[in-house]
Design a protein around this motif. Structure first.
Motif, PDB file in Angstrom:
ATOM      1  N   ASP A   1    -149.763-112.292  -7.611  1.00 45.66           N
ATOM      2  CA  ASP A   1    -150.051-112.066  -9.126  1.00 45.66           C
ATOM      3  C   ASP A   1    -149.813-110.491  -9.036  1.00 45.66           C
ATOM      4  OD1 ASP A   1    -151.012-114.515  -9.739  1.00 45.66           O
ATOM      5  OD2 ASP A   1    -153.105-113.823  -9.008  1.00 45.66           O
ATOM      6  N   VAL A   2    -148.558-109.993 -10.094  1.00 40.87           N
ATOM      7  CA  VAL A   2    -148.284-108.895  -9.914  1.00 40.87           C
ATOM      8  C   VAL A   2    -148.905-108.152 -11.436  1.00 40.87           C
ATOM      9  CG1 VAL A   2    -146.372-107.434 -10.569  1.00 40.87           C
ATOM     10  CG2 VAL A   2    -146.143-109.380  -8.820  1.00 40.87           C
ATOM     11  N   VAL A   3    -149.559-107.153 -11.288  1.00 42.22           N
ATOM     12  CA  VAL A   3    -149.909-106.211 -12.387  1.00 42.22           C
ATOM     13  C   VAL A   3    -148.815-105.306 -13.027  1.00 42.22           C
ATOM     14  CG1 VAL A   3    -151.901-104.792 -13.377  1.00 42.22           C
ATOM     15  CG2 VAL A   3    -152.409-106.584 -11.674  1.00 42.22           C
ATOM     16  N   SER A   4    -148.279-105.392 -14.199  1.00 40.88           N
ATOM     17  CA  SER A   4    -147.110-104.700 -14.591  1.00 40.88           C
ATOM     18  C   SER A   4    -147.680-104.031 -15.809  1.00 40.88           C
ATOM     19  CB  SER A   4    -145.861-105.413 -14.875  1.00 40.88           C
ATOM     20  OG  SER A   4    -144.935-104.992 -15.602  1.00 40.88           O
ATOM     21  N   LEU A   5    -147.538-102.806 -15.898  1.00 32.76           N
ATOM     22  CA  LEU A   5    -147.829-102.259 -17.394  1.00 32.76           C
ATOM     23  C   LEU A   5    -146.866-102.731 -18.419  1.00 32.76           C
ATOM     24  CD1 LEU A   5    -148.484 -98.438 -16.049  1.00 32.76           C
ATOM     25  CD2 LEU A   5    -150.011-100.354 -16.361  1.00 32.76           C
ATOM     26  N   ASP A   6    -145.946-103.197 -18.189  1.00 35.72           N
ATOM     27  CA  ASP A   6    -144.984-103.740 -19.552  1.00 35.72           C
ATOM     28  C   ASP A   6    -145.842-104.752 -20.265  1.00 35.72           C
ATOM     29  OD1 ASP A   6    -142.947-102.088 -18.799  1.00 35.72           O
ATOM     30  OD2 ASP A   6    -141.827-103.490 -17.573  1.00 35.72           O
ATOM     31  N   ALA A   7    -146.805-105.499 -19.668  1.00 33.28           N
ATOM     32  CA  ALA A   7    -147.539-106.430 -20.254  1.00 33.28           C
ATOM     33  C   ALA A   7    -148.365-105.674 -21.401  1.00 33.28           C
ATOM     34  CB  ALA A   7    -148.252-107.277 -19.284  1.00 33.28           C
ATOM     35  N   PHE A   8    -148.668-104.477 -21.027  1.00 35.57           N
ATOM     36  CA  PHE A   8    -149.723-103.785 -21.931  1.00 35.57           C
ATOM     37  C   PHE A   8    -149.008-103.051 -23.045  1.00 35.57           C
ATOM     38  CE2 PHE A   8    -151.666-104.443 -17.783  1.00 35.57           C
ATOM     39  CZ  PHE A   8    -152.829-105.149 -18.239  1.00 35.57           C
ATOM     40  N   ARG A   9    -147.659-102.699 -22.818  1.00 36.75           N
ATOM     41  CA  ARG A   9    -146.840-101.926 -23.926  1.00 36.75           C
ATOM     42  C   ARG A   9    -146.737-102.534 -24.997  1.00 36.75           C
ATOM     43  NH1 ARG A   9    -143.643 -99.691 -19.290  1.00 36.75           N
ATOM     44  NH2 ARG A   9    -144.787 -98.159 -18.656  1.00 36.75           N
ATOM     45  N   LYS A  10    -146.808-101.793 -26.226  1.00 38.73           N
ATOM     46  CA  LYS A  10    -146.216-102.390 -27.204  1.00 38.73           C
ATOM     47  C   LYS A  10    -144.748-102.563 -27.660  1.00 38.73           C
ATOM     48  CE  LYS A  10    -150.223-100.979 -29.931  1.00 38.73           C
ATOM     49  NZ  LYS A  10    -150.941-100.269 -31.019  1.00 38.73           N
ATOM     50  N   LYS A  11    -144.261-103.573 -28.125  1.00 39.83           N
ATOM     51  CA  LYS A  11    -142.937-103.842 -28.333  1.00 39.83           C
ATOM     52  C   LYS A  11    -142.608-103.030 -29.651  1.00 39.83           C
ATOM     53  CE  LYS A  11    -142.761-106.415 -24.613  1.00 39.83           C
ATOM     54  NZ  LYS A  11    -143.651-105.933 -23.761  1.00 39.83           N
ATOM     55  N   SER A  12    -141.493-102.303 -29.580  1.00 39.06           N
ATOM     56  CA  SER A  12    -140.918-101.679 -30.696  1.00 39.06           C
ATOM     57  C   SER A  12    -139.771-102.162 -31.244  1.00 39.06           C
ATOM     58  CB  SER A  12    -141.013-100.184 -30.614  1.00 39.06           C
ATOM     59  OG  SER A  12    -139.993 -99.835 -29.254  1.00 39.06           O
TER      60      SER A  12
ATOM     61  N   VAL B   1    -143.872 -93.813 -12.852  1.00 38.65           N
ATOM     62  CA  VAL B   1    -144.312 -92.798 -11.773  1.00 38.65           C
ATOM     63  C   VAL B   1    -143.785 -91.422 -11.777  1.00 38.65           C
ATOM     64  CG1 VAL B   1    -143.361 -92.548  -9.112  1.00 38.65           C
ATOM     65  CG2 VAL B   1    -144.180 -94.775 -10.133  1.00 38.65           C
ATOM     66  N   GLU B   2    -142.522 -91.150 -12.527  1.00 37.56           N
ATOM     67  CA  GLU B   2    -141.907 -90.028 -12.790  1.00 37.56           C
ATOM     68  C   GLU B   2    -142.697 -89.266 -13.698  1.00 37.56           C
ATOM     69  OE1 GLU B   2    -138.139 -90.826 -13.985  1.00 37.56           O
ATOM     70  OE2 GLU B   2    -137.269 -91.523 -12.350  1.00 37.56           O
ATOM     71  N   ALA B   3    -143.248 -89.672 -14.569  1.00 37.99           N
ATOM     72  CA  ALA B   3    -144.140 -88.982 -15.670  1.00 37.99           C
ATOM     73  C   ALA B   3    -145.404 -88.629 -15.205  1.00 37.99           C
ATOM     74  CB  ALA B   3    -144.438 -90.228 -16.969  1.00 37.99           C
ATOM     75  N   ALA B   4    -145.964 -89.636 -14.352  1.00 36.70           N
ATOM     76  CA  ALA B   4    -147.241 -89.148 -13.490  1.00 36.70           C
ATOM     77  C   ALA B   4    -147.019 -88.048 -12.749  1.00 36.70           C
ATOM     78  CB  ALA B   4    -147.634 -90.604 -12.797  1.00 36.70           C
ATOM     79  N   ASN B   5    -145.973 -88.237 -11.876  1.00 41.67           N
ATOM     80  CA  ASN B   5    -145.612 -86.904 -10.948  1.00 41.67           C
ATOM     81  C   ASN B   5    -145.495 -85.616 -11.739  1.00 41.67           C
ATOM     82  OD1 ASN B   5    -145.470 -88.601  -8.653  1.00 41.67           O
ATOM     83  ND2 ASN B   5    -143.183 -88.884  -8.792  1.00 41.67           N
ATOM     84  N   THR B   6    -145.204 -85.726 -12.899  1.00 40.64           N
ATOM     85  CA  THR B   6    -145.157 -84.307 -13.710  1.00 40.64           C
ATOM     86  C   THR B   6    -146.497 -83.875 -13.800  1.00 40.64           C
ATOM     87  OG1 THR B   6    -145.065 -85.397 -16.011  1.00 40.64           O
ATOM     88  CG2 THR B   6    -143.028 -84.755 -14.381  1.00 40.64           C
ATOM     89  N   SER B   7    -147.528 -84.995 -13.956  1.00 43.44           N
ATOM     90  CA  SER B   7    -148.881 -84.389 -14.421  1.00 43.44           C
ATOM     91  C   SER B   7    -149.846 -84.141 -13.223  1.00 43.44           C
ATOM     92  CB  SER B   7    -149.478 -85.339 -15.427  1.00 43.44           C
ATOM     93  OG  SER B   7    -149.451 -86.663 -14.607  1.00 43.44           O
ATOM     94  N   VAL B   8    -149.463 -84.673 -11.841  1.00 44.29           N
ATOM     95  CA  VAL B   8    -150.024 -84.749 -10.928  1.00 44.29           C
ATOM     96  C   VAL B   8    -149.090 -84.205  -9.889  1.00 44.29           C
ATOM     97  CG1 VAL B   8    -150.962 -86.211  -8.863  1.00 44.29           C
ATOM     98  CG2 VAL B   8    -151.181 -86.929 -11.193  1.00 44.29           C
ATOM     99  N   GLY B   9    -149.531 -83.229  -8.790  1.00 43.31           N
ATOM    100  CA  GLY B   9    -148.995 -82.784  -7.825  1.00 43.31           C
ATOM    101  C   GLY B   9    -148.048 -81.592  -8.107  1.00 43.31           C
ATOM    102  N   ASP B  10    -147.723 -80.672  -7.325  1.00 40.77           N
ATOM    103  CA  ASP B  10    -146.931 -79.421  -7.601  1.00 40.77           C
ATOM    104  C   ASP B  10    -145.459 -79.618  -7.332  1.00 40.77           C
ATOM    105  OD1 ASP B  10    -147.821 -77.861  -4.364  1.00 40.77           O
ATOM    106  OD2 ASP B  10    -146.772 -79.533  -4.855  1.00 40.77           O
TER     107      ASP B  10
ATOM    108  N   TYR C   1    -151.570 -94.239 -22.801  1.00 40.74           N
ATOM    109  CA  TYR C   1    -152.193 -95.615 -22.177  1.00 40.74           C
ATOM    110  C   TYR C   1    -151.586 -95.976 -20.775  1.00 40.74           C
ATOM    111  CZ  TYR C   1    -155.533 -95.667 -25.981  1.00 40.74           C
ATOM    112  OH  TYR C   1    -156.744 -95.415 -26.798  1.00 40.74           O
ATOM    113  N   ASP C   2    -150.540 -95.859 -20.859  1.00 41.25           N
ATOM    114  CA  ASP C   2    -149.555 -96.385 -19.728  1.00 41.25           C
ATOM    115  C   ASP C   2    -149.881 -95.565 -18.347  1.00 41.25           C
ATOM    116  OD1 ASP C   2    -148.234 -94.269 -20.907  1.00 41.25           O
ATOM    117  OD2 ASP C   2    -146.254 -94.772 -20.239  1.00 41.25           O
ATOM    118  N   ILE C   3    -150.017 -94.315 -18.710  1.00 38.88           N
ATOM    119  CA  ILE C   3    -150.189 -93.372 -17.365  1.00 38.88           C
ATOM    120  C   ILE C   3    -151.551 -93.319 -17.172  1.00 38.88           C
ATOM    121  CG2 ILE C   3    -150.465 -90.814 -16.802  1.00 38.88           C
ATOM    122  CD1 ILE C   3    -147.808 -90.445 -18.516  1.00 38.88           C
ATOM    123  N   LEU C   4    -152.512 -93.651 -18.204  1.00 42.49           N
ATOM    124  CA  LEU C   4    -153.873 -93.565 -17.736  1.00 42.49           C
ATOM    125  C   LEU C   4    -154.148 -95.068 -16.700  1.00 42.49           C
ATOM    126  CD1 LEU C   4    -155.406 -92.559 -21.059  1.00 42.49           C
ATOM    127  CD2 LEU C   4    -155.607 -91.483 -18.877  1.00 42.49           C
TER     128      LEU C   4
END
Length: 176
Positions: free
Chosen positions: A165-176, A120-129, A8-11
Motif C-alpha cells: 500500500d503506497v501513500v502518495s500525495l498525488d491522491a490528495f491533490r486537487k486536479k486543475s 522533496v525539493e520544496a521541503a528541502n527549501t524549508s528544512v535544512g541549511d 497541504y502537500d508539504i504539511l
C-alpha cells in the motif's frame, strides 16, 4: 478553484516523515521488533546528506540502505538520522535528513511511503541549511542471517518488495 496557500502537500509530507522519525527513534532505543526491517531510499545530493566520497561517487543521485541485522549507532534527531553500515566490508557513517528521504519500506508488514521529488525539493527549501551535499539512491540488500548489530554488507541487487500500500500525495491533490 483557489490556490493552496497553506501548502497541504508539504504539511502532509512532513507528517509522514514524522512517522519515519518516530519509528527510527523507537528502534534506536529498543532495537528492531519482530521481523521488522527497513529499506530507506534517499537523495544523496540533498542538503544535509553526509556520505563518504566513495559512496557519493557510486550513488550520485539516489541510494537505498537497509536497516536490518547489521547496523550500528543509529541516532535520530528532529531533522534526520545517522547510522553505521558496512559497504563491501568498509564501515561507513551516514547522516540523512528526513527531508532527503524519497521512500521508506518495511517488508515485514508491507508498509511503504513514497515522496514526490518535487515536494522533496520544496521541503528541502524549508528544512535544512543546504550546506552539505546529498547522494543518490540504489537498492542495497543486507547479507542473510546474523542477529547482531554489526557492519552490514551492501549488495546492489535488492530483494523484490512485492505489492504494498503506497501513500502518495498525488491522491490528495486537487486536479486543475
Amino acid at each position: 478553484m483557489g490556490q493552496d496557500l497553506i501548502r497541504y502537500d508539504i504539511l502532509t509530507q512532513d507528517a509522514l516523515r514524522g512517522v519515519i522519525r518516530k519509528v527510527l527513534s523507537e528502534v534506536s532505543k529498543t532495537g528492531l521488533p519482530g521481523d521488522h526491517h527497513f529499506f530507506i531510499t534517499f537523495l544523496t545530493g540533498a542538503p544535509g546528506v553526509r556520505v563518504s566520497a566513495r559512496l557519493r561517487e557510486k550513488y550520485p543521485e539516489v541510494m537505498t540502505i537497509v536497516i536490518q541485522h547489521q547496523y550500528w549507532d543509529l541516532k535520530v534527531n528532529e531533522n534526520g538520522f545517522e547510522v553505521g553500515l558496512s559497504f563491501s566490508d568498509v564501515p561507513e557513517r551516514l547522516m540523512v535528513p528526513f527531508s532527503a528521504i524519497r521512500g521508506f519500506y518495511d517488508p515485514a508488514v508491507n508498509f511503504e511511503l513514497e515522496f514526490d521529488l518535487r515536494d522533496v525539493e520544496a521541503a528541502n527549501t524549508s528544512v535544512g541549511d543546504g550546506s552539505e551535499e546529498l547522494e543518490t539512491v540504489e537498492e542495497l540488500t543486507p547479507p542473510p542471517a546474523s542477529k547482531e548489530k554489526a557492519p552490514q554488507d551492501a549488495d546492489p541487487s535488492a530483494e523484490q518488495k512485492g505489492s504494498a500500500d503506497v501513500v502518495s500525495l498525488d491522491a490528495f491533490r486537487k486536479k486543475s
